[in-house]
Design a protein around this motif. Structure first.
Motif, PDB file in Angstrom:
ATOM      1  N   GLY A  92       7.159  -3.154 -16.247  1.00 57.54           N
ATOM      2  CA  GLY A  92       7.509  -2.940 -14.855  1.00 57.54           C
ATOM      3  C   GLY A  92       6.346  -3.311 -13.956  1.00 57.54           C
ATOM      4  N   ILE A  93       6.621  -3.472 -12.649  1.00 51.67           N
ATOM      5  CA  ILE A  93       5.603  -3.850 -11.671  1.00 51.67           C
ATOM      6  C   ILE A  93       5.594  -2.803 -10.561  1.00 51.67           C
ATOM      7  CG2 ILE A  93       4.715  -5.698 -10.217  1.00 51.67           C
ATOM      8  CD1 ILE A  93       5.185  -6.505 -13.163  1.00 51.67           C
ATOM      9  N   ALA A  94       4.407  -2.293 -10.224  1.00 50.12           N
ATOM     10  CA  ALA A  94       4.300  -1.251  -9.202  1.00 50.12           C
ATOM     11  C   ALA A  94       3.356  -1.677  -8.082  1.00 50.12           C
ATOM     12  CB  ALA A  94       3.814   0.061  -9.818  1.00 50.12           C
ATOM     13  N   LEU A  95       3.628  -1.180  -6.896  1.00 52.15           N
ATOM     14  CA  LEU A  95       2.796  -1.394  -5.706  1.00 52.15           C
ATOM     15  C   LEU A  95       2.381  -0.034  -5.183  1.00 52.15           C
ATOM     16  CD1 LEU A  95       1.585  -3.005  -3.350  1.00 52.15           C
ATOM     17  CD2 LEU A  95       3.874  -3.112  -2.347  1.00 52.15           C
ATOM     18  N   PHE A  96       1.067   0.225  -5.100  1.00 55.33           N
ATOM     19  CA  PHE A  96       0.543   1.526  -4.675  1.00 55.33           C
ATOM     20  C   PHE A  96      -0.036   1.446  -3.267  1.00 55.33           C
ATOM     21  CE2 PHE A  96      -2.762   4.688  -4.108  1.00 55.33           C
ATOM     22  CZ  PHE A  96      -2.131   5.842  -4.545  1.00 55.33           C
ATOM     23  N   ALA A  97       0.312   2.428  -2.423  1.00 54.01           N
ATOM     24  CA  ALA A  97      -0.200   2.516  -1.050  1.00 54.01           C
ATOM     25  C   ALA A  97      -1.098   3.740  -0.914  1.00 54.01           C
ATOM     26  CB  ALA A  97       0.958   2.598  -0.058  1.00 54.01           C
ATOM     27  N   HIS A  98      -2.331   3.538  -0.473  1.00 51.70           N
ATOM     28  CA  HIS A  98      -3.298   4.637  -0.388  1.00 51.70           C
ATOM     29  C   HIS A  98      -3.085   5.496   0.858  1.00 51.70           C
ATOM     30  CE1 HIS A  98      -5.624   2.645   2.782  1.00 51.70           C
ATOM     31  NE2 HIS A  98      -5.718   1.548   2.059  1.00 51.70           N
ATOM     32  N   CYS A  99      -3.808   6.604   0.910  1.00 48.85           N
ATOM     33  CA  CYS A  99      -3.656   7.583   1.985  1.00 48.85           C
ATOM     34  C   CYS A  99      -4.346   7.120   3.273  1.00 48.85           C
ATOM     35  CB  CYS A  99      -4.190   8.944   1.555  1.00 48.85           C
ATOM     36  SG  CYS A  99      -5.912   8.957   1.003  1.00 48.85           S
ATOM     37  N   PHE A 100      -4.132   7.858   4.348  1.00 48.86           N
ATOM     38  CA  PHE A 100      -4.617   7.535   5.694  1.00 48.86           C
ATOM     39  C   PHE A 100      -6.138   7.427   5.707  1.00 48.86           C
ATOM     40  CE2 PHE A 100      -5.365   9.215  10.190  1.00 48.86           C
ATOM     41  CZ  PHE A 100      -5.131   7.978  10.786  1.00 48.86           C
ATOM     42  N   THR A 101      -6.670   6.295   6.141  1.00 48.83           N
ATOM     43  CA  THR A 101      -8.091   5.938   6.229  1.00 48.83           C
ATOM     44  C   THR A 101      -8.780   5.904   4.867  1.00 48.83           C
ATOM     45  OG1 THR A 101      -9.018   8.166   6.607  1.00 48.83           O
ATOM     46  CG2 THR A 101      -8.246   6.955   8.542  1.00 48.83           C
ATOM     47  N   CYS A 102      -8.026   6.035   3.784  1.00 47.15           N
ATOM     48  CA  CYS A 102      -8.608   5.868   2.453  1.00 47.15           C
ATOM     49  C   CYS A 102      -8.717   4.370   2.167  1.00 47.15           C
ATOM     50  CB  CYS A 102      -7.737   6.539   1.397  1.00 47.15           C
ATOM     51  SG  CYS A 102      -7.545   8.329   1.609  1.00 47.15           S
ATOM     52  N   THR A 103      -9.045   4.021   0.943  1.00 44.38           N
ATOM     53  CA  THR A 103      -9.085   2.622   0.511  1.00 44.38           C
ATOM     54  C   THR A 103      -8.522   2.529  -0.902  1.00 44.38           C
ATOM     55  OG1 THR A 103     -11.253   2.677  -0.587  1.00 44.38           O
ATOM     56  CG2 THR A 103     -11.244   2.336   1.814  1.00 44.38           C
ATOM     57  N   LYS A 104      -8.482   1.324  -1.407  1.00 41.67           N
ATOM     58  CA  LYS A 104      -8.023   1.116  -2.789  1.00 41.67           C
ATOM     59  C   LYS A 104      -8.966   1.751  -3.799  1.00 41.67           C
ATOM     60  CE  LYS A 104     -10.228  -3.452  -3.424  1.00 41.67           C
ATOM     61  NZ  LYS A 104     -11.009  -3.408  -2.178  1.00 41.67           N
ATOM     62  N   GLN A 105     -10.174   2.133  -3.359  1.00 36.62           N
ATOM     63  CA  GLN A 105     -11.155   2.737  -4.257  1.00 36.62           C
ATOM     64  C   GLN A 105     -11.170   4.263  -4.171  1.00 36.62           C
ATOM     65  OE1 GLN A 105     -11.366  -0.338  -5.901  1.00 36.62           O
ATOM     66  NE2 GLN A 105     -13.165   0.777  -6.595  1.00 36.62           N
ATOM     67  N   SER A 106     -10.255   4.870  -3.435  1.00 40.06           N
ATOM     68  CA  SER A 106     -10.209   6.337  -3.387  1.00 40.06           C
ATOM     69  C   SER A 106      -9.878   6.866  -4.776  1.00 40.06           C
ATOM     70  CB  SER A 106      -9.161   6.812  -2.392  1.00 40.06           C
ATOM     71  OG  SER A 106      -7.848   6.529  -2.853  1.00 40.06           O
ATOM     72  N   LYS A 107     -10.262   8.090  -5.051  1.00 39.50           N
ATOM     73  CA  LYS A 107     -10.066   8.659  -6.387  1.00 39.50           C
ATOM     74  C   LYS A 107      -8.607   8.628  -6.794  1.00 39.50           C
ATOM     75  CE  LYS A 107     -12.296  12.002  -8.155  1.00 39.50           C
ATOM     76  NZ  LYS A 107     -12.895  13.312  -8.520  1.00 39.50           N
ATOM     77  N   ALA A 108      -7.720   8.998  -5.890  1.00 38.69           N
ATOM     78  CA  ALA A 108      -6.295   9.020  -6.219  1.00 38.69           C
ATOM     79  C   ALA A 108      -5.772   7.615  -6.468  1.00 38.69           C
ATOM     80  CB  ALA A 108      -5.506   9.692  -5.104  1.00 38.69           C
ATOM     81  N   ALA A 109      -6.161   6.652  -5.623  1.00 37.44           N
ATOM     82  CA  ALA A 109      -5.685   5.274  -5.775  1.00 37.44           C
ATOM     83  C   ALA A 109      -6.076   4.708  -7.131  1.00 37.44           C
ATOM     84  CB  ALA A 109      -6.236   4.397  -4.656  1.00 37.44           C
ATOM     85  N   VAL A 110      -7.319   4.922  -7.518  1.00 35.63           N
ATOM     86  CA  VAL A 110      -7.799   4.394  -8.800  1.00 35.63           C
ATOM     87  C   VAL A 110      -7.120   5.115  -9.964  1.00 35.63           C
ATOM     88  CG1 VAL A 110      -9.812   4.169 -10.301  1.00 35.63           C
ATOM     89  CG2 VAL A 110     -10.016   3.659  -7.856  1.00 35.63           C
TER      90      VAL A 110
END
Length: 260
Positions: free
Chosen positions: A29-47
């Protein structure tokens, strides 16, 4: 886990930067993740969420929204509508590369963004949507901004503080956030939905999940992330959420792969 750094153009032409987390074998499967407000792709949750989804067999793209992290563009004028546009651009990149329906996953305001972006992406390109700690009322995020918002509206631009960090915001940013009607968007969705939320979330209360769930059509699911904080700072909470999403979404990605 293997990964790739990727770039793709936003609707206005500037470049958005992302990381594509890949499974060890062929993705199911293929997924697209959107990070939280003012976060980045390197936030703990995103990673943590993205890597855990990849471990479960979903190739997952996490990227920086306009004006954040390594992505180009002006955050000051971006706002919620820009996040939606960025997600549509990211989805187009993934669909062109893999040619398969996507699982959309969003955290906090990123969860609201994936719900709002579904129509722009196209229901025929979406296998399922999952949100983590998403607000049901997008203007809710303005409560996290410290500063003279009235002055920003009056003068057109101003400096504020979000999560202890300074940002420059414009009147356009505020207007784009305030114009969003998320519950109306959710009511129009015709794809499988999962809402994950902690009952002890002190930033975005669990009543937001109730409002989203009530607005949604079936098939829909709610999962309580008991004990988790809003930002998923404990990695095991993020991994738990990702495993649940991957297992649930697998029902729809496998069907899509078979049909394809």
């Amino acid at each position: 886990m293997p990964y790739e750094k990727v770039s793709f153009p936003a609707a206005s032409g500037h470049m958005l930067e992302g990381v594509l987390e890949m499974p060890e074998g062929p993705p199911h499967g293929i997924a697209l993740f959107a990070h939280c407000f003012t976060c980045t792709k390197q936030s703990k949750a995103a990673v943590a969420v993205s890597r855990s989804l990849a471990e479960e067999g979903l190739a997952t793209l996490r990227f920086d929204f306009t004006g954040l992290g390594e992505s180009e563009g002006e955050f000051a004028t971006a706002g919620f509508a820009s996040d939606v546009e960025d997600l549509a651009a990211a989805a187009s990149y993934l669909f062109a590369r893999f040619g398969r329906k996507l699982v959309l996953v969003g955290h906090s305001l990123g969860g609201a963004a994936v719900l709002a972006a579904a129509d722009d992406i196209g229901m025929d390109r979406i296998a399922a949507i999952a949100t983590i700690a998403a607000p049901s009322d997008v203007p809710h995020v303005l409560e996290r901004i410290k500063g003279d918002l009235g002055g920003v509206r009056e003068t057109g631009q101003g400096r504020v503080s979000i999560g202890g960090r300074p940002f420059e915001l414009s009147r356009t940013f505020l207007e784009r956030v305030e114009a969003a009607d998320l519950l109306a968007e959710v009511g129009k969705l015709r794809v499988p939905l999962m809402f994950l939320h902690s009952p002890t979330d002190e930033i975005v209360g669990v009543e937001n999940a109730s409002a989203l769930f009530n607005a949604a059509k079936h098939p829909k699911s709610f999962v309580s992330l008991s004990g988790a904080d809003h930002l998923l700072l404990e990695e095991e909470d993020a991994r738990f959420a990702a495993r649940l999403i991957a297992t649930w979404a697998g029902r729809y990605t496998v069907r899509e792969a078979v049909a394809g």
